[in-house]
Design a protein around this motif. Sequence first.
Motif, PDB file in Angstrom:
ATOM      1  N   LEU A 177       0.870  -1.176   0.000  1.00 22.68           N
ATOM      2  CA  LEU A 177       0.000   0.000   0.000  1.00 22.68           C
ATOM      3  C   LEU A 177       0.909   1.230   0.000  1.00 22.68           C
ATOM      4  N   ARG A 178       0.844   2.007  -1.077  1.00 21.37           N
ATOM      5  CA  ARG A 178       1.754   3.143  -1.246  1.00 21.37           C
ATOM      6  C   ARG A 178       0.952   4.425  -1.440  1.00 21.37           C
ATOM      7  N   THR A 179       1.366   5.503  -0.781  1.00 22.98           N
ATOM      8  CA  THR A 179       0.721   6.802  -0.975  1.00 22.98           C
ATOM      9  C   THR A 179       1.762   7.836  -1.379  1.00 22.98           C
ATOM     10  N   ARG A 180       1.360   8.699  -2.294  1.00 18.27           N
ATOM     11  CA  ARG A 180       2.213   9.792  -2.750  1.00 18.27           C
ATOM     12  C   ARG A 180       1.328  10.973  -3.152  1.00 18.27           C
ATOM     13  N   THR A 181       1.920  12.143  -3.247  1.00 16.49           N
ATOM     14  CA  THR A 181       1.246  13.249  -3.902  1.00 16.49           C
ATOM     15  C   THR A 181       1.791  13.368  -5.314  1.00 16.49           C
ATOM     16  N   GLN A 182       0.981  13.879  -6.204  1.00 14.23           N
ATOM     17  CA  GLN A 182       1.405  14.059  -7.586  1.00 14.23           C
ATOM     18  C   GLN A 182       0.834  15.377  -8.095  1.00 14.23           C
ATOM     19  N   ARG A 183       1.650  16.113  -8.814  1.00 13.65           N
ATOM     20  CA  ARG A 183       1.247  17.429  -9.297  1.00 13.65           C
ATOM     21  C   ARG A 183       0.814  17.379 -10.763  1.00 13.65           C
ATOM     22  N   GLN A 184      -0.034  18.340 -11.096  1.00 15.46           N
ATOM     23  CA  GLN A 184      -0.452  18.567 -12.480  1.00 15.46           C
ATOM     24  C   GLN A 184      -0.979  17.293 -13.128  1.00 15.46           C
ATOM     25  N   VAL A 185      -2.068  16.781 -12.577  1.00 12.04           N
ATOM     26  CA  VAL A 185      -2.682  15.548 -13.085  1.00 12.04           C
ATOM     27  C   VAL A 185      -4.022  15.895 -13.725  1.00 12.04           C
ATOM     28  N   THR A 186      -4.230  15.414 -14.936  1.00 15.99           N
ATOM     29  CA  THR A 186      -5.492  15.634 -15.635  1.00 15.99           C
ATOM     30  C   THR A 186      -6.416  14.458 -15.390  1.00 15.99           C
ATOM     31  N   ILE A 187      -7.613  14.735 -14.869  1.00 11.02           N
ATOM     32  CA  ILE A 187      -8.635  13.719 -14.651  1.00 11.02           C
ATOM     33  C   ILE A 187      -9.871  14.160 -15.425  1.00 11.02           C
ATOM     34  N   GLY A 188     -10.245  13.367 -16.411  1.00  9.08           N
ATOM     35  CA  GLY A 188     -11.323  13.789 -17.293  1.00  9.08           C
ATOM     36  C   GLY A 188     -10.890  15.021 -18.056  1.00  9.08           C
ATOM     37  N   SER A 189     -11.674  16.069 -18.002  1.00  8.60           N
ATOM     38  CA  SER A 189     -11.337  17.316 -18.690  1.00  8.60           C
ATOM     39  C   SER A 189     -10.743  18.347 -17.740  1.00  8.60           C
ATOM     40  N   GLN A 190     -10.535  17.978 -16.477  1.00  7.78           N
ATOM     41  CA  GLN A 190     -10.063  18.939 -15.480  1.00  7.78           C
ATOM     42  C   GLN A 190      -8.638  18.624 -15.062  1.00  7.78           C
ATOM     43  N   ARG A 191      -7.839  19.667 -14.997  1.00  6.17           N
ATOM     44  CA  ARG A 191      -6.450  19.520 -14.567  1.00  6.17           C
ATOM     45  C   ARG A 191      -6.341  19.931 -13.102  1.00  6.17           C
ATOM     46  N   HIS A 192      -5.748  19.065 -12.280  1.00  2.04           N
ATOM     47  CA  HIS A 192      -5.638  19.315 -10.846  1.00  2.04           C
ATOM     48  C   HIS A 192      -4.186  19.644 -10.493  1.00  2.04           C
ATOM     49  N   ARG A 193      -4.041  20.686  -9.706  1.00  4.57           N
ATOM     50  CA  ARG A 193      -2.699  21.101  -9.297  1.00  4.57           C
ATOM     51  C   ARG A 193      -2.035  20.054  -8.412  1.00  4.57           C
ATOM     52  N   PHE A 206      -3.105  -1.332  -8.912  1.00  6.57           N
ATOM     53  CA  PHE A 206      -4.296  -0.511  -9.034  1.00  6.57           C
ATOM     54  C   PHE A 206      -3.970   0.852  -8.439  1.00  6.57           C
ATOM     55  N   THR A 207      -4.168   1.903  -9.224  1.00  2.00           N
ATOM     56  CA  THR A 207      -3.806   3.259  -8.827  1.00  2.00           C
ATOM     57  C   THR A 207      -5.047   4.131  -8.739  1.00  2.00           C
ATOM     58  N   ILE A 208      -5.207   4.800  -7.592  1.00  2.00           N
ATOM     59  CA  ILE A 208      -6.321   5.708  -7.366  1.00  2.00           C
ATOM     60  C   ILE A 208      -5.782   7.124  -7.254  1.00  2.00           C
ATOM     61  N   TYR A 209      -6.370   8.037  -8.032  1.00  2.00           N
ATOM     62  CA  TYR A 209      -6.041   9.461  -7.940  1.00  2.00           C
ATOM     63  C   TYR A 209      -7.236  10.198  -7.350  1.00  2.00           C
ATOM     64  N   LEU A 210      -7.011  10.950  -6.273  1.00  2.00           N
ATOM     65  CA  LEU A 210      -8.074  11.727  -5.642  1.00  2.00           C
ATOM     66  C   LEU A 210      -7.607  13.172  -5.510  1.00  2.00           C
ATOM     67  N   PRO A 211      -8.393  14.127  -5.999  1.00  5.45           N
ATOM     68  CA  PRO A 211      -7.975  15.536  -5.947  1.00  5.45           C
ATOM     69  C   PRO A 211      -7.798  16.031  -4.501  1.00  5.45           C
TER      70      PRO A 211
END
Length: 354
Positions: free
Chosen positions: A267-283, A346-351
Amino acid sequence: MPGFHQQLLENLSTAIVVLDDHLCISFMNPAAEAMMEASDNRLHGQPLSDLFVENPSATDALLQATRDANPYTKWEATLYLHTGAQLEVDYVVTPVQAPPSSLIVEFQPRDRLKRISREEEMLSKQETTRTLVRGLAHEIKNPLGGIRGAAQLLSRELPSPDQKDFTNIIIEEADRLSNLVDKMLGPVRPPDIQDLNIHEVLERVCQLLDAETQGSVTIERDYDPSIPDIGADREQLMQVLLNIARNAMQAMLAADNNGETTNRLVLRTRTQRQVTIGSQRHRLVARLDLIDNGPGVPEQIKDQIFYPMISGRADGTGLGLSIAHSIITRHHGLLECQSEPGNTSFTIYLPISC
């Protein structure tokens, strides 16, 4: 680099690396740090080869651009990062002659465009599937309600308890089918979004998994404690993590490796910058990876595992991952899978609200 111009580069979503005339790193903006999985502080003044390796001809082209002050663009380049990862990018090299002379290299990852296209296609297909399931559920549950009601009325008229056993079977099976249809539809209520610590949720999941496996699966934690609280529904997020983790454990325990390999779930957690999910880009987003060393997802269902009734196990319902994907989508997040024998992630991205 002057403060104002550095601030401009730091706020760009494009990955920027500035090199001196010896191809040593002068500056990396946060987008480049995220893409290259490296730190500007650690690599400042170090040769470009400490960040990634391409090929000797690419290095020669960079040196020539420094000498001749000729900009150029390279398409479909493959970079081998210091972490061992492989990255496909297009990049633009722009020489700057003002002293000190330097090169500005702008990177555009090709996999981002592919992922956005693949994600949009998946979301469109899943919305069509959900519409079909909702219509089918309505057509199934109406007659099921009639069958159940008729069985109850019939049960009251039957004099013999033995005969009532048959009507009870009809009622129980009607209820089972109704529950199955409800599971196919996924969670009915919208997420109850509250600020929560993702590691507290993961620790609760680990406790449940330890109790279920009784030591037959080794659970490794690789947490980034700096991740801020995220907005999510605690119960629904736990359901997602448990669905994915239980699938992984069942796959590992079902595989016959003759005791040669220790079953392991990371189980690994990280932060990631500038990720596009759908049509929205998250800082900034929180990234959760659940990685197992099991046999992997069967090749024939890799592209369909998030659809209802698709399962790699003979006794599987094919609903767990479909429900997990639906929940993460409702959280405006993203759920992806990369799988090969011995390494399934399996990778989960949450804003994260900044």
